[in-house]
Design an enzyme around this catalytic site. Structure first.
Site, PDB file in Angstrom:
ATOM      1  N   ASN A   9       0.874  -1.172   0.000  1.00 50.58           N
ATOM      2  CA  ASN A   9       0.000   0.000   0.000  1.00 50.58           C
ATOM      3  C   ASN A   9       0.912   1.224   0.000  1.00 50.58           C
ATOM      4  O   ASN A   9       1.490   1.573   1.021  1.00 50.58           O
ATOM      5  CB  ASN A   9      -0.883  -0.017   1.261  1.00 50.58           C
ATOM      6  CG  ASN A   9      -1.720   1.238   1.384  1.00 50.58           C
ATOM      7  OD1 ASN A   9      -1.836   2.021   0.435  1.00 50.58           O
ATOM      8  ND2 ASN A   9      -2.327   1.441   2.548  1.00 50.58           N
ATOM      9  N   LYS A  11       0.114   4.269  -0.412  1.00 50.73           N
ATOM     10  CA  LYS A  11      -0.529   5.479   0.129  1.00 50.73           C
ATOM     11  C   LYS A  11      -0.228   6.677  -0.778  1.00 50.73           C
ATOM     12  O   LYS A  11      -0.231   6.531  -1.995  1.00 50.73           O
ATOM     13  CB  LYS A  11      -0.079   5.712   1.572  1.00 50.73           C
ATOM     14  CG  LYS A  11      -0.189   4.458   2.431  1.00 50.73           C
ATOM     15  CD  LYS A  11       0.051   4.728   3.885  1.00 50.73           C
ATOM     16  CE  LYS A  11       0.078   3.404   4.627  1.00 50.73           C
ATOM     17  NZ  LYS A  11       0.149   3.571   6.061  1.00 50.73           N
ATOM     18  N   GLY A 172       2.611   2.331  10.606  1.00 53.15           N
ATOM     19  CA  GLY A 172       3.533   3.438  10.400  1.00 53.15           C
ATOM     20  C   GLY A 172       4.245   3.890  11.658  1.00 53.15           C
ATOM     21  O   GLY A 172       4.857   4.954  11.683  1.00 53.15           O
ATOM     22  N   SER A 209       3.676  -2.123  10.305  1.00 50.90           N
ATOM     23  CA  SER A 209       5.141  -2.102  10.443  1.00 50.90           C
ATOM     24  C   SER A 209       5.803  -3.435  10.108  1.00 50.90           C
ATOM     25  O   SER A 209       6.769  -3.836  10.755  1.00 50.90           O
ATOM     26  CB  SER A 209       5.533  -1.620  11.843  1.00 50.90           C
ATOM     27  OG  SER A 209       5.069  -0.293  12.055  1.00 50.90           O
TER      28      SER A 209
HETATM   29  C1  PEP Z   1      -0.688   0.163   6.142  1.00 48.80           C
HETATM   30  O1  PEP Z   1      -0.915   1.344   6.168  1.00 48.80           O
HETATM   31  O2  PEP Z   1      -1.492  -0.604   5.572  1.00 48.80           O
HETATM   32  C2  PEP Z   1       0.520  -0.325   6.790  1.00 48.80           C
HETATM   33  C3  PEP Z   1       0.522  -1.548   7.201  1.00 48.80           C
HETATM   34  O3  PEP Z   1       1.563   0.578   6.943  1.00 48.80           O
HETATM   35  P1  PEP Z   1       3.012   0.279   7.591  1.00 48.80           P
HETATM   36  O4  PEP Z   1       3.517  -1.002   7.007  1.00 48.80           O
HETATM   37  O5  PEP Z   1       3.838   1.448   7.194  1.00 48.80           O
HETATM   38  O6  PEP Z   1       2.803   0.177   9.058  1.00 48.80           O
END
Ligand code: PEP
Length: 249
Positions: A9, A11, A172, A209
């Site tokens: 993702n 974003k 995140g 994460s």
């Molecule tokens: C997400 O937003 O779907 C996500 C899992 O982000 P991150 O891996 O950065 O925590």
């Protein structure tokens, strides 16, 4: 046997040059992996990502959809546009959409319906906040998110319904759920899918994460069928490590 999904993702990240560099480096990684690979770029880069990944076993996903085919909906992107761009999967109910944009369960339910009507693979996100975990209400929170979206609203085959468990406190933040915490929630979701909807073959992904360093531990549990990855998916070098990982259950 449920096939592992490794989903990116992106974003609101990765501009033209970065998308080009990503796919140049990523090359045939998905072709050579036993895992299913999904990448969700931001809307303006979907066409470019589709073109650069054509024939390379990558499913291009959208990060959201407005639940109408087309029409007077300023600022929105609807079903016909996604189909036109070669999108095959859509992420719905991401915590950033719920929290930052105030998406209520009713709208998320409509989107879940719309994605299925359009024959797209649904990646449906659920997860509790830190206060909800601390006060022990995480199971009720998940139940509400799942029931409100799925009750009398599931029409596609289980293989096209994927749930992503993403604890909001782990997204995140660099803080990851422990394998035990993730396993407990996945087993809970698995039971709901089976007992309430009769869906045994849906995949349940963990998100929050995930990195090359922690994926093996997180994926060891039987009920964890892959990962939805934000930060660690932006660069090909790190996403390739995730795609190349092999689950040892
Ligand atoms: C997400 O937003 O779907 C996500 C899992 O982000 P991150 O891996 O950065 O925590």
């Amino acid at each position: 046997m449920r096939r592992t999904i490794i989903a990116a993702n992106w974003k609101m990240n990765n501009l033209t040059g970065e998308v080009k560099n990503f796919f140049a480096e990523f090359g045939d990684t998905a072709v050579n992996s036993e895992n299913e690979v999904v990448i969700a770029p931001a809307y303006p880069y979907i066409a470019l990502a589709s073109a650069l990944s054509a024939g390379k076993n990558v499913t291009i996903a959208a990060q959201d959809v407005y639940p109408k085919a087309e029409g007077a909906f300023t600022g929105m992107v609807g079903g016909k546009m996604l189909a036109d761009l070669g999108v095959k999967a859509v992420i719905i109910g991401h915590s950033e959409r719920r929290r930052i944009f105030g998406e209520p369960n009713e709208l998320i339910r409509e989107k879940v319906k719309f994605v299925q009507e359009n024959g797209l693979h649904l990646i449906f996100c659920v997860g509790e906040t830190l206060p909800e975990r601390e006060n022990g209400s995480m199971f009720d929170v998940l139940k509400e998110q799942i029931y409100s979206a799925f009750d009398d609203n599931l029409t596609l085959a289980p293989e096209k319904i994927t749930v992503a468990y993403e604890p909001v406190w782990a997204i995140g933040t660099g803080v990851t759920a422990t394998p035990e915490q993730a396993a407990e929630m996945h087993t809970f979701i698995r039971r709901i899918l089976k007992e309430r909807y009769g869906y045994e073959d849906s995949r349940i992904l963990y998100g929050g994460s995930v990195k090359p360093e922690n994926i093996q531990g997180l994926m060891a549990n039987e009920d964890i069928d892959g990962a939805l990855v934000g930060g660690a998916s932006l660069k090909a070098s790190s996403f390739m490590k995730l795609v190349n990982f092999q689950a040892v259950k």
